[in-house]
Structure formats: structure tokens, C-alpha cells
Write an enzyme that holds these catalytic residues in place. Structure first.
Site, PDB file in Angstrom:
ATOM      1  NE  ARG A 288     -11.088  44.809 -21.144  1.00  0.00           N
ATOM      2  CZ  ARG A 288     -11.159  45.329 -20.085  1.00  0.00           C
ATOM      3  NH1 ARG A 288     -12.351  44.871 -19.239  1.00  0.00           N
ATOM      4  NH2 ARG A 288     -10.568  46.563 -19.656  1.00  0.00           N
ATOM      5  CG  ASP A 289     -14.058  48.524 -19.549  1.00  0.00           C
ATOM      6  OD1 ASP A 289     -15.211  48.255 -19.261  1.00  0.00           O
ATOM      7  OD2 ASP A 289     -13.250  49.019 -19.005  1.00  0.00           O
TER       8      ASP A 289
ATOM      9  CG  HIS B  91     -17.915  45.183 -18.960  1.00  0.00           C
ATOM     10  ND1 HIS B  91     -18.221  43.931 -18.428  1.00  0.00           N
ATOM     11  CD2 HIS B  91     -16.670  45.231 -18.940  1.00  0.00           C
ATOM     12  CE1 HIS B  91     -17.168  43.375 -17.997  1.00  0.00           C
ATOM     13  NE2 HIS B  91     -16.316  44.175 -18.223  1.00  0.00           N
TER      14      HIS B  91
ATOM     15  CG  HIS C  25     -14.300  52.530 -15.445  1.00  0.00           C
ATOM     16  ND1 HIS C  25     -15.211  52.095 -16.283  1.00  0.00           N
ATOM     17  CD2 HIS C  25     -13.289  51.742 -15.524  1.00  0.00           C
ATOM     18  CE1 HIS C  25     -14.778  50.870 -16.535  1.00  0.00           C
ATOM     19  NE2 HIS C  25     -13.439  50.550 -16.272  1.00  0.00           N
TER      20      HIS C  25
END
Length: 354
Positions: A17-18, A21, A202
């Protein structure tokens, strides 16, 4: 001194999911199956899968996905035997209909994500997820943009709607270790003992693993991470690195480290068309406190208008832009271009503003 955890950590993988990007949401179904199979073999607790911006994120504003969310979710659900299938929903992007469809496709965990001061928009989505019997998580993005006490009150709102776990989400990779510590202590002061907490880090300041460790020291139950750090900006806390650190600390995590190491290097890293790392541009995200998924959009705008990506990112941070304002990146680029042209005594080229 902070007590060391005795419970087993819940390991939540966000590679699918992340990590989307990092490759502009272009995972193939075969990529998804291979990654999910490796994560399942390594015994992570859940695997989050969706467009990088959550259910129905595939759009002109965020970028179109190679497949639909439901195709990706079904591919993971058909592959795993141990891990639970998770997904992400941003109210205003994803709908209750999308959530029901994701559930029917196999998702059993949902993280309902809002800006850190807007938990009130999550109510109907959290309540509906509970009606479906899903493991329901509140996800407070850009958690650096408000105080620990204010963030805790937003977490309490999500708890009151039915969230079983609430996350500190460092979307900009801007939190320091003490910042993380203070936010989890604030959560502990207001949330019920049975409500779990989670950390989504992050790596823009290279603190993804360190911040996750601090969170666990403060009682955090769930930790997000991704293979090879695959995620927006400089990526998330690298899963294999966090597990290695947790192992050395004697923490219970239930994962096979070597399977994760192999998957990171053999499957995930070769997919990166732009290295997921701390560099000039991704460091600017953490320094300026900018939403990590703005990176690729800012790089595209910089290339189009002949600007520096760092200049665009720092200006976005100065204006306190948040997730969902991707359309403003071009506006910021045009403003910078106009400013530069004015300083040089030139008009902005008409092609640039078309």
C-alpha cells in the site's frame, strides 16, 4: 527508565500500500502475489494492500493504479494462509460502498485515515467497519502537525467511534524520538487500557526504525514497516531492519528475519524505478515536514517547469500543505516560477502557465 515490552508485537506490513507510492501505483498482480507469499511465509500479522492513497485513490489527482484495489486485495487474499488482509480508507476518497467491496474481496482489517486534526470525519467509516466485524484502526496522518495533547484528543474521538487501535502516523517523516515518546505518553493518558496503539514511521530523517523502537518502549502494540523500506518519500521503517533490531532487543515479533531479508533484496528492491532512500529530495520532506507521497508529484512539477524539487518541497512545507492537496503542487511550482521570473525581470513563459 522505560519498561521493556513483554507482549508479542503486531507486525503490520505496508509494502503493498504505502510502497505503491514508490512505483507510482504500478504493482502487477504477479508482484502482489509474490510479495504477499513471502510476507506470509515470514509470518507477519497483516498485509496492507490498496492504491497508495487508499481505496478509490486511483485518480487523476493521485495517479492511476495498474489495477483496481479489489483486484489487488483479492490477489493477496487468495495467496495468504496466515496473515490478515488489511486496507486503507481516507474518508472523502473512499466510501462505505468501497469498504464493503474491499471486505467482500477479502480485507479483514481497515485503517481509517484522516489528517491529525480531523478525526471527526472518520466516524461513519469506523462505525461501519465495526458493523462488518473488521479489525478497525484509526490512522492520524501528519502527526507532527499538532501537539501531543491535541493528537491524543483526536485519538480519543476515534476510540469513541469504535476504533480498536489508533496510530501515530509520521507521514512526513518529521518526528524526532522525543516527539514520538511524548505522543505515545499522551495517548496512554487518555485512551482506555484495552485500546491498542500503533506507529507508522517514515524514514526521511533516517529515524524510521529508531522511532518505531521508541514507540514500542512506550507501550505501542502495532508497528508498520515495509520490505526494503518500500514507501513514499525515503520509505517506511524497513521491515527487515526493524525485525533485526527487535530480535537483538529480545522482543517477541514472530517473524522470520531471513525470509524478510531475502524478500527485500530479491523481490522488492528490483522494482524500484527510483531508489527508496534518504537523499537530497527525501531529506527535504522530513526537514520541511511535507507529506511523503508529494515526492513524485513534486519531482514531476520540477522537471516540467525547470525548478528544483527541494525548492518546491520546502515551499509546500512553509505553506503547511497536507495529504489531499496534491493539486496544489503545480500551483506552488507556478508561484515559484513567477517569483523567479519577476526577480529576473522576465515574464513567465505562456507555455508554462498553460
Amino acid at each position: 527508565m522505560t519498561a521493556q515490552p513483554t507482549k508479542k508485537l503486531y507486525i503490520s506490513d505496508v509494502t503493498l500500500r504505502d510502497g505503491s507510492h514508490a512505483i507510482r501505483h504500478q504493482y502487477s498482480l504477479e508482484h502482489v502475489r509474490r510479495i504477499a507469499a513471502a510476507l506470509d511465509a515470514a509470518r507477519v500479522d497483516s498485509i496492507e494492500v490498496a492504491h497508495g492513497d487508499g481505496l478509490s485513490g486511483s485518480s487523476f489527482n493521485y495517479g492511476f493504479g495498474a489495477h483496481t484495489d479489489l483486484e489487488w486485495i483479492a490477489a493477496v487474499a487468495e495467496t495468504v494462509r496466515h496473515a490478515r488482509v488489511a486496507t486503507l480508507l481516507l474518508p472523502g476518497v473512499g466510501t462505505l460502498h468501497d469498504l464493503r467491496a474491499a471486505y467482500d474481496a477479502g480485507a479483514r482489517v481497515v485503517r481509517v485515515a484522516t489528517h491529525c486534526t480531523e478525526a471527526d470525519v472518520s466516524r461513519q467509516h469506523i462505525e461501519y467497519a465495526r458493523e462488518l466485524g473488521m479489525d478497525t484502526v484509526g490512522f492520524l496522518m501528519m502527526s507532527h502537525m499538532t501537539t501531543p495533547a491535541a493528537l491524543a484528543q483526536q485519538a480519543k474521538l476515534m476510540e469513541s467511534y469504535g476504533a480498536q487501535c489508533v496510530y501515530v502516523v509520521d507521514s512526513g517523516g518529521a518526528l524526532g524520538m522525543q516527539d514520538v515518546r511524548e505522543r505515545f505518553r499522551a495517548f496512554k493518558d487518555v485512551l482506555r487500557p484495552e485500546t491498542q496503539t500503533g506507529m507508522h514511521a517514515h524514514h526521511n530523517l533516517s529515524l524510521g526504525v529508531a522511532n518505531s523502537i521508541v514507540a514500542v518502549e512506550e507501550g505501542c502494540d502495532r508497528v508498520d514497516a515495509s520490505l526494503a523500506g518500500m514507501g513514499a518519500g525515503a520509505g517506511n521503517a524497513p521491515l527487515e531492519v526493524f525485525i533485526a533490531a527487535a530480535e537483538r532487543l529480545g522482543w517477541q515479533h514472530g517473524c522470520d528475519l531471513y525470509t524478510l531479508m531475502d524478500a527485500a533484496d530479491d523481490i522488492v528492491r528490483p522494482l524500484q524505478d527510483r531508489p527508496v532512500r534518504v537523499d537530497r529530495e527525501t531529506l527535504a520532506l522530513g526537514y520541511a515536514g511535507v507529506y511523503s507521497s508529494f515526492l513524485r508529484h513534486a519531482e514531476a512539477a520540477a522537471a516540467r517547469y525547470g525548478l528544483g524539487t527541494v525548492d518546491i518541497l520546502v515551499e509546500l512545507g512553509r505553506r503547511r500543505m497536507v495529504g489531499g492537496q496534491e493539486d496544489m503542487i503545480v500551483d506552488v511550482a507556478l508561484d515559484l516560477l513567477a517569483r523567479r521570473s519577476a526577480q529576473a525581470g522576465q515574464a513567465v513563459p505562456s507555455a508554462a502557465v498553460a
